[in-house]
Design a protein around this motif. Structure first.
Motif, PDB file in Angstrom:
ATOM      1  N   LYS A  17     -48.968 -73.992 -27.917  1.00  0.00           N
ATOM      2  CA  LYS A  17     -49.767 -73.864 -29.139  1.00  0.00           C
ATOM      3  C   LYS A  17     -50.393 -75.204 -29.502  1.00  0.00           C
ATOM      4  O   LYS A  17     -51.564 -75.273 -29.892  1.00  0.00           O
ATOM      5  CB  LYS A  17     -48.915 -73.348 -30.296  1.00  0.00           C
ATOM      6  CG  LYS A  17     -48.654 -71.849 -30.247  1.00  0.00           C
ATOM      7  CD  LYS A  17     -47.967 -71.374 -31.515  1.00  0.00           C
ATOM      8  CE  LYS A  17     -47.785 -69.861 -31.484  1.00  0.00           C
ATOM      9  NZ  LYS A  17     -47.116 -69.350 -32.711  1.00  0.00           N
ATOM     10  N   ASP A  67     -55.997 -65.563 -26.042  1.00  0.00           N
ATOM     11  CA  ASP A  67     -55.400 -65.357 -27.360  1.00  0.00           C
ATOM     12  C   ASP A  67     -53.995 -65.947 -27.328  1.00  0.00           C
ATOM     13  O   ASP A  67     -53.083 -65.380 -26.728  1.00  0.00           O
ATOM     14  CB  ASP A  67     -55.353 -63.856 -27.675  1.00  0.00           C
ATOM     15  CG  ASP A  67     -54.814 -63.566 -29.062  1.00  0.00           C
ATOM     16  OD1 ASP A  67     -54.081 -64.404 -29.621  1.00  0.00           O
ATOM     17  OD2 ASP A  67     -55.113 -62.476 -29.593  1.00  0.00           O
ATOM     18  N   GLU A 106     -51.689 -66.296 -29.602  1.00  0.00           N
ATOM     19  CA  GLU A 106     -50.649 -65.503 -30.262  1.00  0.00           C
ATOM     20  C   GLU A 106     -50.189 -64.365 -29.347  1.00  0.00           C
ATOM     21  O   GLU A 106     -48.996 -64.038 -29.302  1.00  0.00           O
ATOM     22  CB  GLU A 106     -51.151 -64.952 -31.592  1.00  0.00           C
ATOM     23  CG  GLU A 106     -51.458 -66.027 -32.628  1.00  0.00           C
ATOM     24  CD  GLU A 106     -50.239 -66.858 -32.988  1.00  0.00           C
ATOM     25  OE1 GLU A 106     -49.101 -66.340 -32.879  1.00  0.00           O
ATOM     26  OE2 GLU A 106     -50.430 -68.026 -33.374  1.00  0.00           O
ATOM     27  N   GLU A 107     -51.123 -63.781 -28.627  1.00  0.00           N
ATOM     28  CA  GLU A 107     -50.761 -62.714 -27.693  1.00  0.00           C
ATOM     29  C   GLU A 107     -49.911 -63.269 -26.555  1.00  0.00           C
ATOM     30  O   GLU A 107     -48.969 -62.621 -26.093  1.00  0.00           O
ATOM     31  CB  GLU A 107     -52.044 -62.071 -27.146  1.00  0.00           C
ATOM     32  CG  GLU A 107     -51.835 -60.771 -26.388  1.00  0.00           C
ATOM     33  CD  GLU A 107     -51.530 -60.970 -24.907  1.00  0.00           C
ATOM     34  OE1 GLU A 107     -50.907 -60.076 -24.303  1.00  0.00           O
ATOM     35  OE2 GLU A 107     -51.908 -62.015 -24.364  1.00  0.00           O
ATOM     36  N   LEU A 108     -50.221 -64.485 -26.101  1.00  0.00           N
ATOM     37  CA  LEU A 108     -49.422 -65.132 -25.060  1.00  0.00           C
ATOM     38  C   LEU A 108     -47.997 -65.337 -25.536  1.00  0.00           C
ATOM     39  O   LEU A 108     -47.038 -65.045 -24.809  1.00  0.00           O
ATOM     40  CB  LEU A 108     -50.044 -66.479 -24.693  1.00  0.00           C
ATOM     41  CG  LEU A 108     -49.249 -67.327 -23.689  1.00  0.00           C
ATOM     42  CD1 LEU A 108     -49.248 -66.677 -22.311  1.00  0.00           C
ATOM     43  CD2 LEU A 108     -49.809 -68.744 -23.618  1.00  0.00           C
ATOM     44  N   TYR A 109     -47.854 -65.799 -26.763  1.00  0.00           N
ATOM     45  CA  TYR A 109     -46.508 -66.027 -27.309  1.00  0.00           C
ATOM     46  C   TYR A 109     -45.774 -64.711 -27.551  1.00  0.00           C
ATOM     47  O   TYR A 109     -44.535 -64.670 -27.559  1.00  0.00           O
ATOM     48  CB  TYR A 109     -46.588 -66.858 -28.595  1.00  0.00           C
ATOM     49  CG  TYR A 109     -46.554 -68.349 -28.339  1.00  0.00           C
ATOM     50  CD1 TYR A 109     -45.473 -69.128 -28.747  1.00  0.00           C
ATOM     51  CD2 TYR A 109     -47.595 -68.984 -27.660  1.00  0.00           C
ATOM     52  CE1 TYR A 109     -45.431 -70.494 -28.499  1.00  0.00           C
ATOM     53  CE2 TYR A 109     -47.567 -70.344 -27.408  1.00  0.00           C
ATOM     54  CZ  TYR A 109     -46.484 -71.092 -27.826  1.00  0.00           C
ATOM     55  OH  TYR A 109     -46.447 -72.448 -27.575  1.00  0.00           O
ATOM     56  N   HIS A 110     -46.505 -63.657 -27.736  1.00  0.00           N
ATOM     57  CA  HIS A 110     -45.881 -62.341 -27.873  1.00  0.00           C
ATOM     58  C   HIS A 110     -45.342 -61.853 -26.521  1.00  0.00           C
ATOM     59  O   HIS A 110     -44.251 -61.287 -26.441  1.00  0.00           O
ATOM     60  CB  HIS A 110     -46.886 -61.330 -28.428  1.00  0.00           C
ATOM     61  CG  HIS A 110     -46.350 -59.935 -28.523  1.00  0.00           C
ATOM     62  ND1 HIS A 110     -45.420 -59.544 -29.467  1.00  0.00           N
ATOM     63  CD2 HIS A 110     -46.610 -58.819 -27.763  1.00  0.00           C
ATOM     64  CE1 HIS A 110     -45.125 -58.273 -29.298  1.00  0.00           C
ATOM     65  NE2 HIS A 110     -45.825 -57.807 -28.284  1.00  0.00           N
ATOM     66  N   ARG A 111     -46.096 -62.116 -25.454  1.00  0.00           N
ATOM     67  CA  ARG A 111     -45.682 -61.685 -24.108  1.00  0.00           C
ATOM     68  C   ARG A 111     -44.571 -62.559 -23.536  1.00  0.00           C
ATOM     69  O   ARG A 111     -43.740 -62.089 -22.777  1.00  0.00           O
ATOM     70  CB  ARG A 111     -46.881 -61.693 -23.160  1.00  0.00           C
ATOM     71  CG  ARG A 111     -47.905 -60.617 -23.417  1.00  0.00           C
ATOM     72  CD  ARG A 111     -48.914 -60.526 -22.288  1.00  0.00           C
ATOM     73  NE  ARG A 111     -49.780 -61.696 -22.193  1.00  0.00           N
ATOM     74  CZ  ARG A 111     -49.782 -62.555 -21.192  1.00  0.00           C
ATOM     75  NH1 ARG A 111     -48.947 -62.395 -20.167  1.00  0.00           N
ATOM     76  NH2 ARG A 111     -50.612 -63.593 -21.182  1.00  0.00           N
ATOM     77  N   LYS A 112     -44.599 -63.852 -23.843  1.00  0.00           N
ATOM     78  CA  LYS A 112     -43.584 -64.801 -23.358  1.00  0.00           C
ATOM     79  C   LYS A 112     -43.427 -64.756 -21.830  1.00  0.00           C
ATOM     80  O   LYS A 112     -42.330 -64.544 -21.312  1.00  0.00           O
ATOM     81  CB  LYS A 112     -42.239 -64.535 -24.028  1.00  0.00           C
ATOM     82  CG  LYS A 112     -42.285 -64.651 -25.548  1.00  0.00           C
ATOM     83  CD  LYS A 112     -40.964 -64.272 -26.177  1.00  0.00           C
ATOM     84  CE  LYS A 112     -40.975 -64.501 -27.675  1.00  0.00           C
ATOM     85  NZ  LYS A 112     -42.059 -63.791 -28.357  1.00  0.00           N
TER      86      LYS A 112
END
Length: 210
Positions: A176, A192, A194-200
């Motif tokens: 980030k 995106d 935030e989407e990357l951090y959602h997928r981890k």
């Protein structure tokens, strides 16, 4: 202008690739020697910036990304163990306690007069040393070459109780922060974050979701 990662760390290379950016690797030759009397966070910032500057002096037109990660326990720096006995001592100090992982990120570009550095800190709580978990980890020799003598993305994840902060900070490149720095100097990030951090999508990341 090319984005250049001033690090030979395979973990930083893997993490930066998750941002979907095109980059080259050019290892910095800046000598990393602990600075007596410096706070761990300030040392991380200094090393990250000097690594980037070292490469920026050669790659004048390019965006150079430098990074450094340090472990802080009780206000003191824990470096990389010299051997397994050194790693055993480090891990015994960390066991059952909370420590701080600071990762600094610098972005430099000589042609544009860019020279910035920021840092991310994550609090890590280690498990109490029971059932020989630490001894088995030491036997794997993964401790060697790792700041604080453990790698959260590897077998060392078994030693960690929980984290408070960005997982990628502990691995060695807070994504980030990297994305924000790159965007602030005009380098486009299409992904995106935030989407990357959602997928981890990195080893052990899901184990430490916050």
């Amino acid at each position: 202008m090319q984005l250049v990662l001033a690090s030979g760390s395979p973990r930083r290379k893997e993490l930066l690739a998750l941002l979907g950016v095109d980059f080259e690797v050019c290892t910095s030759e800046f000598p990393e020697h602990p600075m007596a009397g410096w706070l761990p966070l300030e040392q991380a910032k200094y090393f990250a910036r000097e690594k980037a500057r070292c490469v920026a002096r050669v790659r004048l037109q390019d965006f150079i990304l430098g990074s450094d990660t340090v472990i802080e326990l009780d206000g003191h720096l824990l470096g990389k163990p010299l051997h397994l006995e050194d790693a055993r001592i480090m891990l015994s100090r960390l066991a059952g306690r909370c420590h701080h992982v600071h990762t600094a990120v610098a972005i430099c570009c000589q042609a544009r007069g860019i020279d910035r550095v920021e840092a991310s800190t994550t609090h890590v709580t280690m498990k109490v040393d029971v059932e020989d978990v630490y001894s088995r980890y030491l036997a794997s020799q993964e401790s060697l070459g790792k700041a604080g003598a453990y790698a959260i993305q590897g077998l060392g994840g078994d030693l960690v109780e929980r984290i408070d902060g960005d997982y990628t900070t502990v691995v060695g490149l807070p994504l980030k922060l990297v994305a924000r720095l790159l965007q602030s100097v005009g380098y486009p990030i299409a992904l995106d974050i935030e989407e990357l951090y959602h997928r981890k999508p990195y080893a052990n990341w899901h184990r430490f979701a916050v």
